[in-house]
Design an enzyme around this catalytic site. Structure first.
Site, PDB file in Angstrom:
ATOM      1  N   CYS A  10       0.843  -1.199   0.000  1.00  0.00           N
ATOM      2  CA  CYS A  10       0.000   0.000   0.000  1.00  0.00           C
ATOM      3  C   CYS A  10       0.881   1.253   0.000  1.00  0.00           C
ATOM      4  O   CYS A  10       1.744   1.421   0.870  1.00  0.00           O
ATOM      5  CB  CYS A  10      -0.906  -0.016   1.230  1.00  0.00           C
ATOM      6  SG  CYS A  10      -1.741   1.547   1.529  1.00  0.00           S
ATOM      7  N   CYS A  13       0.657   3.244   3.293  1.00  0.00           N
ATOM      8  CA  CYS A  13       1.412   2.597   4.380  1.00  0.00           C
ATOM      9  C   CYS A  13       2.912   2.883   4.221  1.00  0.00           C
ATOM     10  O   CYS A  13       3.607   3.126   5.214  1.00  0.00           O
ATOM     11  CB  CYS A  13       1.155   1.087   4.397  1.00  0.00           C
ATOM     12  SG  CYS A  13      -0.439   0.614   5.116  1.00  0.00           S
ATOM     13  N   HIS A  52      -4.021   0.525   8.595  1.00  0.00           N
ATOM     14  CA  HIS A  52      -4.600   0.390   7.258  1.00  0.00           C
ATOM     15  C   HIS A  52      -6.053  -0.079   7.317  1.00  0.00           C
ATOM     16  O   HIS A  52      -6.344  -1.176   7.806  1.00  0.00           O
ATOM     17  CB  HIS A  52      -3.774  -0.613   6.442  1.00  0.00           C
ATOM     18  CG  HIS A  52      -4.275  -0.787   5.044  1.00  0.00           C
ATOM     19  ND1 HIS A  52      -3.709  -0.143   3.965  1.00  0.00           N
ATOM     20  CD2 HIS A  52      -5.312  -1.512   4.554  1.00  0.00           C
ATOM     21  CE1 HIS A  52      -4.373  -0.480   2.867  1.00  0.00           C
ATOM     22  NE2 HIS A  52      -5.351  -1.313   3.203  1.00  0.00           N
ATOM     23  N   GLY A  97     -14.243   7.442  -7.495  1.00  0.00           N
ATOM     24  CA  GLY A  97     -12.977   8.145  -7.650  1.00  0.00           C
ATOM     25  C   GLY A  97     -11.897   7.727  -6.671  1.00  0.00           C
ATOM     26  O   GLY A  97     -10.831   8.342  -6.635  1.00  0.00           O
ATOM     27  N   HIS A 102      -6.336   2.848   0.945  1.00  0.00           N
ATOM     28  CA  HIS A 102      -6.019   3.105   2.364  1.00  0.00           C
ATOM     29  C   HIS A 102      -6.797   4.378   2.656  1.00  0.00           C
ATOM     30  O   HIS A 102      -6.525   5.427   2.043  1.00  0.00           O
ATOM     31  CB  HIS A 102      -4.511   3.300   2.542  1.00  0.00           C
ATOM     32  CG  HIS A 102      -4.058   3.563   3.954  1.00  0.00           C
ATOM     33  ND1 HIS A 102      -2.985   2.910   4.529  1.00  0.00           N
ATOM     34  CD2 HIS A 102      -4.523   4.427   4.899  1.00  0.00           C
ATOM     35  CE1 HIS A 102      -2.808   3.362   5.772  1.00  0.00           C
ATOM     36  NE2 HIS A 102      -3.726   4.295   6.019  1.00  0.00           N
ATOM     37  N   HIS A 104      -8.419   7.751   3.259  1.00  0.00           N
ATOM     38  CA  HIS A 104      -7.785   9.072   3.368  1.00  0.00           C
ATOM     39  C   HIS A 104      -8.850  10.144   3.233  1.00  0.00           C
ATOM     40  O   HIS A 104      -9.725  10.066   2.369  1.00  0.00           O
ATOM     41  CB  HIS A 104      -6.698   9.259   2.305  1.00  0.00           C
ATOM     42  CG  HIS A 104      -7.125   8.896   0.922  1.00  0.00           C
ATOM     43  ND1 HIS A 104      -7.223   7.589   0.499  1.00  0.00           N
ATOM     44  CD2 HIS A 104      -7.492   9.657  -0.137  1.00  0.00           C
ATOM     45  CE1 HIS A 104      -7.624   7.552  -0.748  1.00  0.00           C
ATOM     46  NE2 HIS A 104      -7.799   8.797  -1.167  1.00  0.00           N
ATOM     47  N   HIS A 106      -9.556  13.868   2.129  1.00  0.00           N
ATOM     48  CA  HIS A 106      -9.029  15.009   1.379  1.00  0.00           C
ATOM     49  C   HIS A 106      -9.491  16.268   2.111  1.00  0.00           C
ATOM     50  O   HIS A 106     -10.704  16.473   2.271  1.00  0.00           O
ATOM     51  CB  HIS A 106      -9.628  15.076  -0.027  1.00  0.00           C
ATOM     52  CG  HIS A 106      -9.239  13.956  -0.944  1.00  0.00           C
ATOM     53  ND1 HIS A 106      -8.259  14.098  -1.900  1.00  0.00           N
ATOM     54  CD2 HIS A 106      -9.715  12.693  -1.074  1.00  0.00           C
ATOM     55  CE1 HIS A 106      -8.152  12.964  -2.590  1.00  0.00           C
ATOM     56  NE2 HIS A 106      -9.027  12.101  -2.121  1.00  0.00           N
TER      57      HIS A 106
HETATM   58  P1  AMP Z   1      -8.389   9.150  -4.211  1.00  0.00           P
HETATM   59  O1  AMP Z   1      -8.477   9.293  -5.700  1.00  0.00           O
HETATM   60  O2  AMP Z   1      -9.544   9.716  -3.451  1.00  0.00           O
HETATM   61  O3  AMP Z   1      -8.088   7.709  -3.818  1.00  0.00           O
HETATM   62  O4  AMP Z   1      -7.162  10.045  -3.770  1.00  0.00           O
HETATM   63  C1  AMP Z   1      -5.833   9.626  -3.878  1.00  0.00           C
HETATM   64  C2  AMP Z   1      -5.016  10.870  -3.809  1.00  0.00           C
HETATM   65  O5  AMP Z   1      -3.694  10.505  -3.476  1.00  0.00           O
HETATM   66  C3  AMP Z   1      -4.953  11.665  -5.110  1.00  0.00           C
HETATM   67  O6  AMP Z   1      -5.472  12.979  -4.892  1.00  0.00           O
HETATM   68  C4  AMP Z   1      -3.463  11.682  -5.453  1.00  0.00           C
HETATM   69  O7  AMP Z   1      -3.058  12.923  -5.983  1.00  0.00           O
HETATM   70  C5  AMP Z   1      -2.831  11.404  -4.115  1.00  0.00           C
HETATM   71  N1  AMP Z   1      -1.542  10.748  -4.145  1.00  0.00           N
HETATM   72  C6  AMP Z   1      -1.226   9.597  -4.790  1.00  0.00           C
HETATM   73  N2  AMP Z   1       0.062   9.272  -4.570  1.00  0.00           N
HETATM   74  C7  AMP Z   1       0.564  10.240  -3.756  1.00  0.00           C
HETATM   75  C8  AMP Z   1       1.842  10.475  -3.159  1.00  0.00           C
HETATM   76  N3  AMP Z   1       2.881   9.637  -3.334  1.00  0.00           N
HETATM   77  N4  AMP Z   1       2.003  11.588  -2.408  1.00  0.00           N
HETATM   78  C9  AMP Z   1       0.975  12.437  -2.206  1.00  0.00           C
HETATM   79  N5  AMP Z   1      -0.258  12.262  -2.725  1.00  0.00           N
HETATM   80  C10 AMP Z   1      -0.459  11.179  -3.490  1.00  0.00           C
HETATM   81 ZN    ZN Z   2      -2.156   1.213   3.774  1.00  0.00          ZN
END
Ligand code: AMP
Ligand code: ZN
Length: 115
Positions: A10, A13, A52, A97, A102, A104, A106
Site C-alpha cells: 500500500c 502505508c 490500514h 474516484g 487506504h 484518506h 481530502h
Molecule cells: P483518491 O483518488 O480519493 O483515492 O485520492 C488519492 C489521492 O492521493 C490523489 O489525490 C493523489 O493525488 C494522491 N496521491 C497519490 N500518490 C501520492 C503520493 N505519493 N504523495 C501524495 N499524494 C499522493
Molecule cells: Zn495502507
C-alpha cells in the site's frame, strides 16, 4: 485476507513508514497528514490513519475515535490556513474516484472553493 487488507504494497502505508517521501503537515500517534501530490485546491492535504483500513466505512466500524480525530485534525488545518473553512472528502469505491485503498480524508482549504 487479501494483501490490500493487510496493507502490503500500500502506497500510503509506505508513506507513513517513511519508505516513500511525502510533505508532512501533521502527525501524531494515530494519524499522518501530508500534501496531496496533485493538489485540487490551494491547500490540499490528505489525512490517513496509521493503521490500514480500505475505506471510511471500515474505519468508522473498527475505530470511530480515529475517524472523529481526522475531522478534528482537518478543522485545525483549516483554522490555521483559512479561518476554519474547508471541504472534507472521502472517496469510497473505484466508481466514486477512490484510487488508493487506504482510507484518506481530502482536506481542501486555503481559498474560496468552487461549488
Ligand atoms: P483518491 O483518488 O480519493 O483515492 O485520492 C488519492 C489521492 O492521493 C490523489 O489525490 C493523489 O493525488 C494522491 N496521491 C497519490 N500518490 C501520492 C503520493 N505519493 N504523495 C501524495 N499524494 C499522493
Ligand atoms: Zn495502507
Amino acid at each position: 485476507m487479501s494483501d490490500s487488507e493487510h496493507g502490503d504494497g500500500c502506497i500510503f502505508c509506505k508513506i507513513i513508514a517513511g519508505d516513500i517521501p511525502s510533505q508532512r503537515v501533521y502527525e501524531d500517534e494515530s494519524v499522518y497528514a501530508f500534501k496531496d501530490a496533485n493538489p485540487k485546491a490551494k491547500i490540499h492535504v490528505l489525512i490517513v490513519p496509521r493503521r490500514h483500513y480500505a475505506n471510511v466505512a471500515e474505519l468508522a466500524k473498527a475505530d470511530p475515535r480515529t475517524l472523529a480525530h481526522i475531522v478534528e485534525v482537518a478543522q485545525s488545518i483549516a483554522d490555521q490556513e483559512f479561518h476554519g473553512a474547508y471541504r472534507l472528502i472521502f472517496n469510497s469505491g473505484e466508481d466514486a474516484g477512490q484510487s488508493v485503498f487506504h482510507v484518506h480524508a481530502h482536506v481542501m482549504t486555503g481559498e474560496v472553493l468552487p461549488e
